[in-house]
Scaffold this motif. Sequence first.
Motif, PDB file in Angstrom:
ATOM      1  N   THR A 174       0.839  -1.204   0.000  1.00 37.31           N
ATOM      2  CA  THR A 174       0.000   0.000   0.000  1.00 37.31           C
ATOM      3  C   THR A 174       0.870   1.249   0.000  1.00 37.31           C
ATOM      4  O   THR A 174       0.602   2.215  -0.729  1.00 37.31           O
ATOM      5  CB  THR A 174      -0.930  -0.006   1.222  1.00 37.31           C
ATOM      6  OG1 THR A 174      -1.717  -1.193   1.190  1.00 37.31           O
ATOM      7  CG2 THR A 174      -1.839   1.198   1.223  1.00 37.31           C
ATOM      8  N   SER A 175       1.924   1.236   0.809  1.00 35.16           N
ATOM      9  CA  SER A 175       2.838   2.375   0.870  1.00 35.16           C
ATOM     10  C   SER A 175       3.538   2.582  -0.465  1.00 35.16           C
ATOM     11  O   SER A 175       3.660   3.718  -0.944  1.00 35.16           O
ATOM     12  CB  SER A 175       3.864   2.154   1.979  1.00 35.16           C
ATOM     13  OG  SER A 175       4.845   3.148   1.956  1.00 35.16           O
ATOM     14  N   ARG A 205       3.351   5.854  -3.013  1.00 34.64           N
ATOM     15  CA  ARG A 205       4.539   6.568  -3.480  1.00 34.64           C
ATOM     16  C   ARG A 205       4.600   6.593  -5.007  1.00 34.64           C
ATOM     17  O   ARG A 205       4.951   7.611  -5.615  1.00 34.64           O
ATOM     18  CB  ARG A 205       5.788   5.926  -2.906  1.00 34.64           C
ATOM     19  CG  ARG A 205       5.925   6.187  -1.414  1.00 34.64           C
ATOM     20  CD  ARG A 205       7.094   5.480  -0.775  1.00 34.64           C
ATOM     21  NE  ARG A 205       8.325   5.585  -1.523  1.00 34.64           N
ATOM     22  CZ  ARG A 205       9.304   4.690  -1.480  1.00 34.64           C
ATOM     23  NH1 ARG A 205       9.175   3.614  -0.721  1.00 34.64           N
ATOM     24  NH2 ARG A 205      10.406   4.849  -2.179  1.00 34.64           N
ATOM     25  N   ILE A 206       4.258   5.498  -5.632  1.00 40.39           N
ATOM     26  CA  ILE A 206       4.254   5.445  -7.101  1.00 40.39           C
ATOM     27  C   ILE A 206       3.192   6.395  -7.656  1.00 40.39           C
ATOM     28  O   ILE A 206       3.439   7.119  -8.627  1.00 40.39           O
ATOM     29  CB  ILE A 206       4.027   3.996  -7.584  1.00 40.39           C
ATOM     30  CG1 ILE A 206       5.250   3.144  -7.253  1.00 40.39           C
ATOM     31  CG2 ILE A 206       3.736   3.962  -9.078  1.00 40.39           C
ATOM     32  CD1 ILE A 206       5.033   1.651  -7.458  1.00 40.39           C
ATOM     33  N   GLU A 233       1.770  11.397 -10.396  1.00 40.16           N
ATOM     34  CA  GLU A 233       1.044  12.677 -10.384  1.00 40.16           C
ATOM     35  C   GLU A 233       2.015  13.858 -10.512  1.00 40.16           C
ATOM     36  O   GLU A 233       1.728  14.821 -11.222  1.00 40.16           O
ATOM     37  CB  GLU A 233       0.225  12.806  -9.097  1.00 40.16           C
ATOM     38  CG  GLU A 233      -0.956  11.859  -9.016  1.00 40.16           C
ATOM     39  CD  GLU A 233      -1.969  12.092 -10.124  1.00 40.16           C
ATOM     40  OE1 GLU A 233      -2.214  13.264 -10.509  1.00 40.16           O
ATOM     41  OE2 GLU A 233      -2.501  11.087 -10.643  1.00 40.16           O
ATOM     42  N   HIS A 234       3.132  13.779  -9.832  1.00 40.47           N
ATOM     43  CA  HIS A 234       4.122  14.859  -9.905  1.00 40.47           C
ATOM     44  C   HIS A 234       4.627  15.018 -11.335  1.00 40.47           C
ATOM     45  O   HIS A 234       4.696  16.142 -11.860  1.00 40.47           O
ATOM     46  CB  HIS A 234       5.290  14.549  -8.959  1.00 40.47           C
ATOM     47  CG  HIS A 234       6.418  15.523  -9.079  1.00 40.47           C
ATOM     48  ND1 HIS A 234       6.349  16.789  -8.546  1.00 40.47           N
ATOM     49  CD2 HIS A 234       7.630  15.424  -9.697  1.00 40.47           C
ATOM     50  CE1 HIS A 234       7.471  17.423  -8.822  1.00 40.47           C
ATOM     51  NE2 HIS A 234       8.279  16.608  -9.514  1.00 40.47           N
ATOM     52  N   HIS A 235       4.967  13.926 -11.969  1.00 40.03           N
ATOM     53  CA  HIS A 235       5.490  14.019 -13.334  1.00 40.03           C
ATOM     54  C   HIS A 235       4.400  14.348 -14.353  1.00 40.03           C
ATOM     55  O   HIS A 235       4.683  14.988 -15.373  1.00 40.03           O
ATOM     56  CB  HIS A 235       6.237  12.731 -13.696  1.00 40.03           C
ATOM     57  CG  HIS A 235       7.570  12.652 -13.036  1.00 40.03           C
ATOM     58  ND1 HIS A 235       7.720  12.295 -11.729  1.00 40.03           N
ATOM     59  CD2 HIS A 235       8.812  12.939 -13.509  1.00 40.03           C
ATOM     60  CE1 HIS A 235       9.003  12.345 -11.409  1.00 40.03           C
ATOM     61  NE2 HIS A 235       9.685  12.727 -12.476  1.00 40.03           N
TER      62      HIS A 235
END
Length: 82
Positions: free
Chosen positions: A57-58, A62-63, A68-70
């Motif tokens: 889940t963690s 993170r993925i 989303e950032h990219h």
Amino acid sequence: MRWHDGPATFSWPFQKYLLVLFLAAAVPLAINGTIEAWFGYRDQHARLDQLLGIQATSAAARIQGFIEHHKRALLVGPASLD
């Protein structure tokens, strides 16, 4: 028992008595050890499954954040995200 007959040997009833006492102690200990190992294995397996679920889940979060950032960087431009 004579001194010149060689090493002392125990009579068959005494050997039988020792064997029964040994088995009366060894068999329950072996069964208990087997049961303890089985329950320990199951408990360890359940804890490992839980830990791996939390880690998965963690990692997924993170993925998702990385994507989303990219994605925003590609849509808006890298200079505005810093």
